[in-house]
Design a protein around this motif. Structure first.
Motif, short mmCIF file in Angstrom:
data_model
loop_
_atom_site.label_atom_id
_atom_site.label_comp_id
_atom_site.label_asym_id
_atom_site.label_seq_id
_atom_site.Cartn_x
_atom_site.Cartn_y
_atom_site.Cartn_z
N THR A 161 16.23 -7.41 -27.79
CA THR A 161 14.90 -6.82 -27.80
C THR A 161 13.85 -7.78 -27.29
O THR A 161 13.76 -8.92 -27.73
CB THR A 161 14.51 -6.39 -29.21
N THR A 162 13.05 -7.31 -26.35
CA THR A 162 11.84 -8.00 -25.95
C THR A 162 10.67 -7.13 -26.40
O THR A 162 10.89 -6.00 -26.85
CB THR A 162 11.78 -8.15 -24.43
N ALA A 163 9.46 -7.62 -26.27
CA ALA A 163 8.30 -6.86 -26.75
C ALA A 163 8.22 -5.51 -26.05
O ALA A 163 8.03 -4.47 -26.68
CB ALA A 163 7.03 -7.67 -26.52
N ALA A 164 8.41 -5.51 -24.72
CA ALA A 164 8.30 -4.25 -23.98
C ALA A 164 9.41 -3.30 -24.39
O ALA A 164 9.20 -2.10 -24.53
CB ALA A 164 8.39 -4.52 -22.48
N THR A 191 12.07 -8.20 -8.67
CA THR A 191 10.92 -7.41 -9.10
C THR A 191 11.28 -5.93 -9.01
O THR A 191 12.16 -5.55 -8.25
CB THR A 191 9.68 -7.69 -8.23
N VAL A 192 10.60 -5.11 -9.82
CA VAL A 192 10.83 -3.67 -9.72
C VAL A 192 9.67 -2.99 -8.97
O VAL A 192 9.69 -1.79 -8.77
CB VAL A 192 10.98 -3.01 -11.11
N PRO A 216 10.29 -12.57 -14.24
CA PRO A 216 9.16 -12.66 -15.17
C PRO A 216 9.61 -12.82 -16.61
O PRO A 216 8.88 -13.39 -17.42
CB PRO A 216 8.42 -11.35 -14.95
N ASP A 217 10.76 -12.30 -16.96
CA ASP A 217 11.22 -12.40 -18.33
C ASP A 217 12.74 -12.58 -18.32
O ASP A 217 13.48 -11.61 -18.17
CB ASP A 217 10.84 -11.13 -19.11
N THR A 234 15.30 -7.38 -14.51
CA THR A 234 15.27 -8.01 -13.19
C THR A 234 15.85 -9.40 -13.35
O THR A 234 15.55 -10.09 -14.32
CB THR A 234 13.82 -8.14 -12.70
#
Lengths: 149, 512
Positions: free
Chosen positions: B155-158, B354-355, B445-446, B452
């Protein structure tokens, strides 16, 4: 089929409270809403089996006096499932609180994009208005991964 | 022969348990997963041939007669969908294994992924094969519970934000499902799909319609029909590519399958079905307009998914043999194509990092193979001949024109417009991602979210899996003739319902 009027009132109360809590902004209340709605749905399964009667064991009573056992079996299965999923939801809510630091349900990405577009419009059209006034009451969008990069 | 009906459910369940025990040995887990899914595909082929020749195959668990015991039924429709689902889950599993080996090396075990994935497959198989409404609910729960775990891994925040929406919406629809079962049981005294039609026919027309519409709401949330679609584009894109692919390919289609099964077997076509046609039109148009507005590759594909669910509802709402045959073709085509698109999107984002469609460019020049893997399913999705999407769409459009009412014509026109707009949307992806100068991969980015990666490395396993799915979708177009004939037979079965009921209850109507 005859239905107990008390049960109908209880069911109506559970569904109302459940759906009301589901609409709330706080995650904890949403989860309580799911729990209460789950109780309502499981009770409804029970009520669907008809009026109460003797236990359905072979030879313990005449068949006409026995209660219909199938909805009870269904409700038992449904109770276990809702119970397990509630614990999962609680764990997820805790995770959400640990990662985000609050337990609010956040606006979805499209809402945030529309609001940002509205803010940009306001900046260009009318320089007297503070953009923050227009969005008062909303939570500031967070710098999350979903903002277009 | 009858025991074969239980295997697609039991095999993955047992394999999931074994896979959990073998959590420290990635080799065993991989072999188990691939082996079991291959076995299901083989069983599905046998079932398909058998049901096509001799009618539905029925298994009564524990020997209890039909309306009282647990029944598993395979007819043409469920065997066909079982086969397609097995192929797609197999391809996605191979892709996922390939990705894992590339990223973490051969020896890293993933304790939760394989067992959960197999549970998901068991749930999907049970949903296709079950013969009663309550087991359909259980199948949905098995499937959804494992999907909750798969979507919330790492789990990430998003991701936690998006999966919260997903879990709560799915749970609410499950609770509505229980409510619906209670209503159906209170009205009829049975939940057996084969025993229900006779009992439902005795009810008031108003009660029948309200039960039917309640089912449309319950399964509509799962299938993401507009206006109950909002959760889908929000939650699916946050998961890793293989997970999104299997969710997009299968989960919504299981909702569509449940709609087809219950509405054709249990309920009778009446005038209120115009509502369904209107919902179908809204789903198509709103979905595709949402897709065009997106800049994120995965969100765009998710909106296209919503839009194309509308086609399936369109065929169902026509309620003719032609319409239903079109739906079956469309479901088969769409499961493979949508999963292939999401897998390719996974490969693209690995290269670009990137998306965002604005930020990526030049994929066609740098990775021509990926461009081919994207172009074939994308053109197929837009319904360009000679691909599978064209075959499925032309069947639906003909069915719409054959009905000939003004509403049917309006929805047919909307279907054509949606098709064109889909072409526009995939062109937008093509222009954004594939043309232009070769861009440097963006920094991830993460690094924890697996969405990604930007490492630029793609293993053979991933390409083979995606290529396999694309090949399946091309094969659907090649064998369109036999497949369309088969769909028409399946659709005739659905509308008639007699064969299904006789097979489950026996010629004299069973214990009723």
């Amino acid at each position: 089929m005859t239905v107990n009027i008390t049960m109908v009132i209880v069911l109506a109360g559970l569904y109302t409270v459940g759906f009301y809590l589901l609409m709330q902004r706080s995650l904890m209340r949403v989860i309580l809403g799911i729990v209460i709605l789950g109780h309502g749905a499981n009770l409804f399964l029970q009520v669907a089996g008809g009026p109460p009667g003797e236990p359905a064991f072979v030879g313990s009573a005449v068949i006409q006096a026995m209660v219909d056992p199938l909805p009870q079996a269904l409700a038992l299965t449904a109770i276990v499932i809702t119970f397990a999923l509630t614990t999962f939801l609680l764990a997820l809510a805790y995770r959400s609180w640990a990662l985000l630091g609050h337990d609010e349900v956040q606006d979805d990405v499209e809402d945030r994009r529309i609001r940002e577009a509205a803010e940009r419009d306001e900046d260009s059209d009318d320089s007297d208005t503070e953009p923050s006034e227009a969005v008062a009451g909303f939570e500031a969008p967070e710098a999350s991964e979903e903002v277009p990069r | 022969m009858t025991v074969l009906v239980a295997l697609p459910v039991l095999l993955p369940l047992f394999a999931a348990a074994l896979s959990l025990i073998a959590g420290r040995s990635p080799r065993v887990q991989r072999l188990l997963g691939v082996g079991v899914l291959t076995a299901i595909a083989a069983i599905a082929v046998v079932l398909l041939l058998e049901t096509d020749r001799n009618g539905p195959v029925v298994l009564q668990f524990g020997g209890y007669a039909a309306p009282f015991g647990i029944t598993l039924v395979a007819d043409r429709l469920s065997a066909l969908l079982l086969l397609v689902s097995a192929l797609v889950t197999l391809a996605v599993l191979i892709f996922s294994i390939g990705q894992r080996i590339t990223d973490y090396g051969r020896q890293t075990a993933s304790t939760a992924f394989h067992p959960m994935y197999l549970m998901l497959c068991a749930g999907v198989s049970l949903a296709y094969l079950t013969g009663d409404l309550f087991n359909l609910f259980v199948a949905f729960e098995i499937m959804l519970a494992s999907s909750y775990v798969l979507i919330t891994r790492r789990t990430t925040a998003a991701r936690v934000r998006a999966s919260m929406t997903y879990v709560i919406v799915s749970l609410t629809s499950s609770l509505l499902f229980i409510t619906m079962i209670a209503l159906v049981y209170a009205a009829t005294g049975t939940v057996n799909l084969a025993a229900l039609p006779a009992k439902i026919a005795e009810l008031d027309a108003g009660v029948q319609s309200s039960l039917a519409l309640f089912m449309v709401v319950v399964f509509g949330i799962k299938a993401a029909l507009v206006p109950m679609h909002f959760w889908l584009p929000d939650s699916y894109p946050t998961a890793p590519a293989p997970i999104t692919a299997v969710f997009a390919g299968l989960l919504t289609k299981v909702g569509v399958y449940a709609l087809i099964r219950t509405q054709t077997l249990v309920f009778i076509h009446d005038a209120s079905w115009t509502v369904l046609l209107v919902i179908a039109m809204l789903t198509m148009i709103i979905g595709v307009l949402g897709a065009i507005a997106q800049n994120d590759l995965n969100r765009m594909l998710s909106f296209l998914l919503v839009s194309h669910i509308g086609y399936m509802l369109f065929g169902l709402a026509l309620f003719t043999v032609l319409g239903l045959a079109g739906v079956i073709l469309y479901v088969v085509h769409h499961i493979t194509v949508q999963a292939a698109l999401f897998l390719t999107s996974g490969i693209i984002t690995r290269h670009t990092g990137t998306v965002s469609l604005q930020a990526m460019s030049g994929v066609a020049k740098a990775y021509p193979l990926v461009a081919v893997l994207f172009a074939l399913p994308a053109l197929s999705l837009a319904g360009i001949p000679p691909f599978s999407g064209f075959v499925a769409k032309i069947a639906l459009l003909q069915a719409g024109a054959a009905v000939g009412t003004p509403v049917a014509y309006a929805v047919t026109a909307a279907a054509v417009v949606t098709s064109l707009l889909t072409l526009f949307a995939v062109t937008k992806i093509w222009v954004g991602a594939f043309w232009g100068k070769v861009a440097e991969p963006h920094a991830d980015p993460d690094p924890t979210d697996e969405v990604t990666v930007g490492t630029g490395s793609t293993s053979k396993g991933m390409l083979v899996a995606t290529g396999g799915l694309v090949a399946v979708s091309v094969l659907i177009a090649v064998f369109a003739g036999p497949l369309a004939a088969m769909s028409e037979r399946a659709a005739a079965d659905l509308l008639d319902g007699g064969a299904y009921q006789t097979a489950v209850l026996g010629a004299d109507g069973g214990g009723r």
